[in-house]
Write a protein that holds these residues in place. Structure first.
Motif, short mmCIF file in Angstrom:
data_model
loop_
_atom_site.label_atom_id
_atom_site.label_comp_id
_atom_site.label_asym_id
_atom_site.label_seq_id
_atom_site.Cartn_x
_atom_site.Cartn_y
_atom_site.Cartn_z
N ASP A 9 0.86 -1.19 0.00
CA ASP A 9 0.00 0.00 0.00
C ASP A 9 0.89 1.23 0.00
O ASP A 9 1.39 1.65 1.04
CB ASP A 9 -0.92 -0.02 1.22
N HIS A 10 1.11 1.80 -1.17
CA HIS A 10 2.03 2.92 -1.31
C HIS A 10 1.64 4.11 -0.43
O HIS A 10 2.47 4.63 0.33
CB HIS A 10 2.08 3.34 -2.78
N LYS A 11 0.41 4.54 -0.49
CA LYS A 11 -0.01 5.73 0.26
C LYS A 11 0.09 5.51 1.77
O LYS A 11 0.51 6.40 2.51
CB LYS A 11 -1.44 6.12 -0.13
N ALA A 12 -0.26 4.31 2.21
CA ALA A 12 -0.23 4.02 3.64
C ALA A 12 1.19 3.99 4.20
O ALA A 12 1.39 4.20 5.40
CB ALA A 12 -0.93 2.70 3.94
N LEU A 13 2.18 3.73 3.33
CA LEU A 13 3.55 3.55 3.81
C LEU A 13 4.47 4.74 3.51
O LEU A 13 5.67 4.67 3.80
CB LEU A 13 4.14 2.28 3.19
N LEU A 14 3.91 5.82 2.98
CA LEU A 14 4.75 6.96 2.62
C LEU A 14 5.47 7.56 3.82
O LEU A 14 6.53 8.17 3.66
CB LEU A 14 3.90 8.04 1.93
N LYS A 15 4.92 7.41 5.00
CA LYS A 15 5.55 7.94 6.22
C LYS A 15 6.13 6.84 7.08
O LYS A 15 6.49 7.08 8.24
CB LYS A 15 4.53 8.77 7.02
N VAL A 16 6.26 5.63 6.52
CA VAL A 16 6.80 4.48 7.24
C VAL A 16 8.23 4.23 6.76
O VAL A 16 8.47 4.14 5.54
CB VAL A 16 5.93 3.23 7.03
N VAL A 17 9.16 4.11 7.70
CA VAL A 17 10.56 3.88 7.34
C VAL A 17 10.67 2.64 6.46
O VAL A 17 10.10 1.60 6.76
CB VAL A 17 11.42 3.73 8.61
N PRO A 55 9.84 9.08 0.96
CA PRO A 55 10.44 9.71 -0.22
C PRO A 55 11.93 9.99 -0.08
O PRO A 55 12.67 9.81 -1.05
CB PRO A 55 9.63 11.01 -0.36
N ILE A 56 12.41 10.39 1.10
CA ILE A 56 13.83 10.69 1.25
C ILE A 56 14.68 9.43 1.13
O ILE A 56 15.76 9.45 0.55
CB ILE A 56 14.11 11.42 2.59
N GLU A 57 14.19 8.29 1.63
CA GLU A 57 14.93 7.04 1.47
C GLU A 57 14.96 6.60 0.01
O GLU A 57 16.00 6.16 -0.50
CB GLU A 57 14.29 5.94 2.32
N VAL A 58 13.83 6.71 -0.64
CA VAL A 58 13.74 6.33 -2.06
C VAL A 58 14.67 7.21 -2.89
O VAL A 58 15.40 6.72 -3.78
CB VAL A 58 12.29 6.42 -2.54
N GLU A 59 14.68 8.52 -2.62
CA GLU A 59 15.55 9.44 -3.35
C GLU A 59 17.02 9.11 -3.09
O GLU A 59 17.83 9.09 -4.03
CB GLU A 59 15.26 10.87 -2.92
N THR A 60 17.37 8.83 -1.84
CA THR A 60 18.76 8.55 -1.48
C THR A 60 19.22 7.24 -2.11
O THR A 60 20.36 7.14 -2.61
CB THR A 60 18.92 8.51 0.04
N LEU A 61 18.36 6.23 -2.11
CA LEU A 61 18.71 4.97 -2.77
C LEU A 61 18.86 5.18 -4.28
O LEU A 61 19.72 4.57 -4.91
CB LEU A 61 17.65 3.91 -2.48
N GLY A 62 18.03 6.04 -4.84
CA GLY A 62 18.13 6.33 -6.26
C GLY A 62 19.46 6.95 -6.65
O GLY A 62 20.00 6.67 -7.72
N LEU A 63 20.01 7.78 -5.76
CA LEU A 63 21.32 8.37 -6.02
C LEU A 63 22.40 7.30 -6.02
O LEU A 63 23.33 7.35 -6.83
CB LEU A 63 21.62 9.44 -4.97
N LEU A 64 22.27 6.33 -5.11
CA LEU A 64 23.20 5.20 -5.11
C LEU A 64 23.08 4.41 -6.41
O LEU A 64 24.10 4.04 -7.02
CB LEU A 64 22.93 4.29 -3.90
N GLN A 65 21.87 4.17 -6.85
CA GLN A 65 21.69 3.40 -8.08
C GLN A 65 22.29 4.15 -9.27
O GLN A 65 22.96 3.55 -10.12
CB GLN A 65 20.21 3.13 -8.33
N GLY A 66 22.09 5.45 -9.32
CA GLY A 66 22.59 6.22 -10.43
C GLY A 66 24.10 6.38 -10.45
O GLY A 66 24.70 6.59 -11.51
#
Length: 262
Positions: free
Chosen positions: A162-170, A174-185
């Motif tokens: 459930d994407h919306k329900a977990l947006l504030k769950v560690v 969004p900040i974790e997803v963004e940070t992981l994306g920088l690692l991937q890139g």
């Protein structure tokens, strides 16, 4: 053909019978374990050797964390990084000289605590810092590398129940997803889980012990296998051993296995 598996085993000594069952069933050439939860001298090295996994690189500590890579193929230990800069055992890398010099980096990224706020929860900041240090490391990689392990981040909207329900769950903020994306890139990593099981197909690797896992299917894709672009082109099969979650006293994670034409 070389097959590599990754599994957060959540205590290798407690779950060695499950590991033995998995190895007998799947027989990967290389197995990367996270959360072994033991010191190096406590690791069940003989049990693995008896199963043919005589090549072993173990980075453990007392009671928590810890990673180990075991293999039927010869390797040499290649690297150990402390990306959290606190002495925790969360990484070991190996090189397979007889298989195109393949590097397999096995990592257990911190979970990050319960509150997605660096000020209120230092563990969350440590997780982001860990990923940032990994990103600097990834920028300098210059040879075919496979990065596997428990990343503790489900990056895509469809990687959680459930994407919306977990947006504030560690694990899905969004900040974790963004940070992981920088690692991937930073290295152009190819996410093999989504190469072979394209979004938005169902693809989970973790279910909490707190909910009946199969009935509610509240899964998250926290475990990953990423490959350098040239290596990713050689991946042929990627599977999720989801049935292991039904075994007695299971880990809350299930193994991933990828086969490569090497």
């Amino acid at each position: 053909m070389v097959s590599v598996a990754t599994w957060n085993i959540n205590s290798v000594r407690l779950r060695m019978p499950l590991v033995e069952r998995f190895l007998a069933e799947q027989a990967p050439d290389v197995l990367c374990l996270q959360e072994i939860k033991c010191q190096e001298h406590q690791f069940p090295a003989k049990a693995f050797a008896d199963l043919g996994y005589v090549h072993q690189a173990i980075h453990g500590q007392k009671g928590y964390h810890g990673v180990a890579t075991v293999s039927r193929l010869p390797f040499r230990e290649f690297s150990r990084h402390d990306w959290q800069d606190n002495g925790e055992a969360r990484h070991v890398g190996v090189e397979l000289p007889d298989h195109d010099g393949l590097i397999v980096e096995n990592v257990y990224i911190p979970a990050g605590g319960d509150e997605p706020d660096r000020e209120k929860n230092p563990k969350f900041g440590q997780k982001l810092d860990f990923l940032e240090r990994m990103t600097r490391w990834a920028e300098a990689i210059d040879r075919p590398t496979l990065l596997v392990g428990d990343f503790n981040v489900a990056p895509l909207d469809c990687d959680v129940y459930d994407h919306k329900a977990l947006l504030k769950v560690v694990s899905h903020t969004p900040i974790e997803v963004e940070t992981l994306g920088l690692l991937q890139g930073a290295h152009g990593w190819v996410d093999l889980g989504r190469k072979h099981i394209p979004a938005p197909e169902r693809n989970y690797s973790w279910w909490s012990y707190r909910t009946y896992w199969q009935g509610k299917d509240r899964g998250r894709r926290l475990d990953h296998m990423w490959a350098s672009p040239d290596l990713a082109a050689q991946s042929r099969v990627h599977t999720i051993a989801e049935h292991t979650r039904n075994w007695e006293q299971p880990s809350d994670h299930v193994p991933l296995v990828t086969e490569f034409d090497l």
